[in-house]
Design a protein around this motif. Structure first.
Motif, PDB file in Angstrom:
ATOM      1  N   THR A   1       0.769  -1.113   0.034  1.00 36.69           N
ATOM      2  CA  THR A   1       0.258  -0.035  -0.007  1.00 36.69           C
ATOM      3  C   THR A   1       1.077   1.225   0.028  1.00 36.69           C
ATOM      4  O   THR A   1       1.979   1.379   0.524  1.00 36.69           O
ATOM      5  CB  THR A   1      -0.919   0.160   1.222  1.00 36.69           C
ATOM      6  OG1 THR A   1       0.102   0.242   2.474  1.00 36.69           O
ATOM      7  CG2 THR A   1      -1.775  -1.054   1.377  1.00 36.69           C
ATOM      8  N   VAL A   2       0.194   2.334  -0.522  1.00 36.41           N
ATOM      9  CA  VAL A   2       1.327   3.586  -0.637  1.00 36.41           C
ATOM     10  C   VAL A   2       0.822   4.151   0.797  1.00 36.41           C
ATOM     11  O   VAL A   2      -0.141   4.442   1.123  1.00 36.41           O
ATOM     12  CB  VAL A   2       0.539   4.576  -1.783  1.00 36.41           C
ATOM     13  CG1 VAL A   2       1.296   5.924  -1.721  1.00 36.41           C
ATOM     14  CG2 VAL A   2       0.751   3.929  -3.164  1.00 36.41           C
ATOM     15  N   GLN A   3       2.114   4.424   1.395  1.00 34.71           N
ATOM     16  CA  GLN A   3       2.129   5.411   2.661  1.00 34.71           C
ATOM     17  C   GLN A   3       3.150   6.539   2.271  1.00 34.71           C
ATOM     18  O   GLN A   3       3.871   6.613   1.454  1.00 34.71           O
ATOM     19  CB  GLN A   3       2.619   4.545   3.866  1.00 34.71           C
ATOM     20  CG  GLN A   3       1.570   3.332   3.853  1.00 34.71           C
ATOM     21  CD  GLN A   3       2.297   2.571   5.126  1.00 34.71           C
ATOM     22  OE1 GLN A   3       3.170   3.034   5.768  1.00 34.71           O
ATOM     23  NE2 GLN A   3       1.457   1.492   5.516  1.00 34.71           N
ATOM     24  N   THR A   4       2.830   7.451   3.181  1.00 34.48           N
ATOM     25  CA  THR A   4       3.847   8.708   2.851  1.00 34.48           C
ATOM     26  C   THR A   4       4.739   8.741   4.137  1.00 34.48           C
ATOM     27  O   THR A   4       4.494   8.635   5.203  1.00 34.48           O
ATOM     28  CB  THR A   4       2.936   9.978   3.168  1.00 34.48           C
ATOM     29  OG1 THR A   4       1.713   9.915   2.229  1.00 34.48           O
ATOM     30  CG2 THR A   4       3.902  11.170   2.811  1.00 34.48           C
ATOM     31  N   SER A   5       6.116   8.662   3.667  1.00 34.82           N
ATOM     32  CA  SER A   5       7.005   8.554   4.725  1.00 34.82           C
ATOM     33  C   SER A   5       7.528  10.129   5.360  1.00 34.82           C
ATOM     34  O   SER A   5       7.319  11.157   4.566  1.00 34.82           O
ATOM     35  CB  SER A   5       8.475   7.818   4.169  1.00 34.82           C
ATOM     36  OG  SER A   5       9.042   8.724   3.129  1.00 34.82           O
ATOM     37  N   PRO A   6       8.064  10.224   6.194  1.00 29.45           N
ATOM     38  CA  PRO A   6       8.495  11.563   6.680  1.00 29.45           C
ATOM     39  C   PRO A   6       9.718  12.077   5.809  1.00 29.45           C
ATOM     40  O   PRO A   6      10.399  13.178   6.544  1.00 29.45           O
ATOM     41  CB  PRO A   6       8.808  11.335   8.100  1.00 29.45           C
ATOM     42  CG  PRO A   6       9.131   9.907   8.447  1.00 29.45           C
ATOM     43  CD  PRO A   6       8.653   9.267   7.194  1.00 29.45           C
TER      44      PRO A   6
END
Length: 447
Positions: A156-161
């Motif tokens: 799944t697409v997640q947003t990293s810091p």
């Protein structure tokens, strides 16, 4: 080449839709046969028959209009009290009662000697519910397999810091903005830019509190308001700390599920929150099997919410189709619109690698199955949910009669609700025509 890819995307999604419809009807067919109901016909599509073959007592086939499917079970509706099965007694209460009487008679047209105990209306309440829920549950299973495979095997697409971009400026008049904001001389410098944050920096802590996801970073920034904050970053393997002072702006409110909160009209709810002017980096992360139920549950909630908003969204579709308004990208689509979206995904390089395009089209098929599941649970005839509602009401009546020591009231006469069912069916036809027209003259565009 682009045209061939476009057609390949259209064909792939339509094959997926056809298989989904076929499996939906199998979901009804298998338990019906298992419980002894005779099923004379199993069809995918409506209209003229393109192909059919009889196996045993059932005719299996494909019809010309691929907008659904059905199985025909004998004895769907019980005879009216005092009537012999299959007879029509002249009604004195008007056309609606005549429609119900004719439907009762049609449900007995193919009853043969020996079929007396193979009628659908004679099934127990749990068996009726099992037959009618078999179709929607098959769509749910298809969607679960598709998305479970995507979650665990593809991710799944997640947003990293890790920062992908940093804004140069802030438009104080705009609610919600991207890092691609075009700057004018009267716009102040974005806090992230002023603090010296750079694309490639990875935020590791804010005000001494460690963060590992972009959601945590965003929550900290929004809650911080316009107070000074210390941001620890990993910059090329070196640990550094910068000081930034966010600007408070009207921004879309984010719910506990991480999604934008909308009002009754589908518009984002705004709130005052801190704004830094930086964006994280989208990454694809494979999920463990244990996370699949929760992720799939979130998708179910979103789907039911979308179904509830269909009447409201249709108003916007009408205004876009017959006016100058823009088409809402989250508005419902017909099969024409779905095919066009699949074709655009397959033929455009903007959607990534061939594997990424394939996953998008498969996800589209999975989403359609979720929508079929949720939509068919609406408790109105002729949808499966309408038959389930009738069976549940029958169970309540029989249970109440048992408690009071009264005779069995018999099956609920669902045929009495057919006038409403015809109205619902006409509404669905009108909705389909509107969506097809809108998908032709004002289609949803992904690019």
């Amino acid at each position: 080449m682009a045209t061939m890819l476009f057609l390949a995307g259209v064909v792939l999604v339509f094959v997926g839709i056809a298989l989904s419809i076929a499996l939906h009807e199998i979901g009804h067919l298998v338990p019906a046969k298992r419980f002894g109901v005779r099923v004379p016909q199993y069809m995918v599509g409506f209209g003229p028959t393109v192909f059919s073959r009889r196996r045993g007592e059932t005719e299996y086939g494909v019809k010309a209009i691929p907008l659904g499917g059905y199985i025909r079970m004998i004895g769907m509706f019980p005879p009216r009290a005092g009537d012999e099965p299959g007879t029509i007694r002249t009604s004195s209460t008007g056309r609606f009662s005549q429609l119900a009487d004719e439907a009762r008679a049609q449900s007995f047209e193919e009853v043969r000697p020996g079929d007396e105990d193979r009628l659908f209306y004679k099934l127990s309440v749990p068996k009726k519910i099992t037959v009618m829920l078999g179709g929607p549950m098959m769509n749910l299973l298809i969607a679960f397999v598709i998305f479970g495979g995507i979650f665990t095997l593809y991710g799944t697409v997640q947003t990293s810091p890790r920062l992908s971009s940093v804004s140069e400026c802030v438009d104080l008049t705009k609610a919600g903005q991207s890092t691609a904001q075009e700057c004018t001389p009267d716009m102040p410098t974005a806090p992230a830019n002023e603090a010296g944050l750079r694309p490639g920096d990875t935020i590791t802590a804010i005000n001494g509190q460690a963060v590992t996801t972009w959601d945590e970073v965003r929550a900290q920034i929004r809650a911080n308001g316009d107070r000074e904050m210390r941001i620890a970053v990993d910059r090329g393997g070196r640990d550094e700390t910068v000081t930034a002072t966010p600007i408070v702006l009207d921004q879309p409110k984010i719910g506990d599920d991480g999604r934008v909160v909308e009002d009754a009209k589908g518009q984002p709810v705004l709130e005052q929150a801190g704004f830094l002017g930086a964006s994280g980096t989208p990454v694809r992360v494979k999920q463990p099997v244990t996370e699949v139920p929760a992720l799939f549950g979130d998708m179910l909630v979103t789907t039911f919410s979308a179904v509830a908003k269909i009447p409201q969204k249709l108003v916007g579709v009408y205004q876009a189709a017959f006016g100058s308004e823009e088409r809402d990208p989250e508005s419902p689509m017909s099969v024409v619109g779905v095919g066009r979206v699949a074709g655009e995904v397959a033929s455009s390089d903007e959607f990534g690698t061939p594997a990424e395009k394939l996953m998008m089209i498969i996800s589209l098929i999975g989403s359609l199955n979720l929508m079929l599941f949720a939509f068919n649970l609406i408790p109105l005839l002729p949808l499966d949910g309408g038959h389930v509602a009738g069976a549940l009401w029958e169970g309540v009546k029989k249970g109440w009669a048992r408690v009071r020591g009264l005779p069995d009231p018999g099956p609920v006469d669902v045929a009495k609700a057919l006038p409403l069912a015809y109205g619902v069916a006409l509404t669905f036809i009108a909705m389909t025509v509107l969506l097809v027209y809108a998908d032709i003259v004002k289609p949803i565009k992904l690019l």
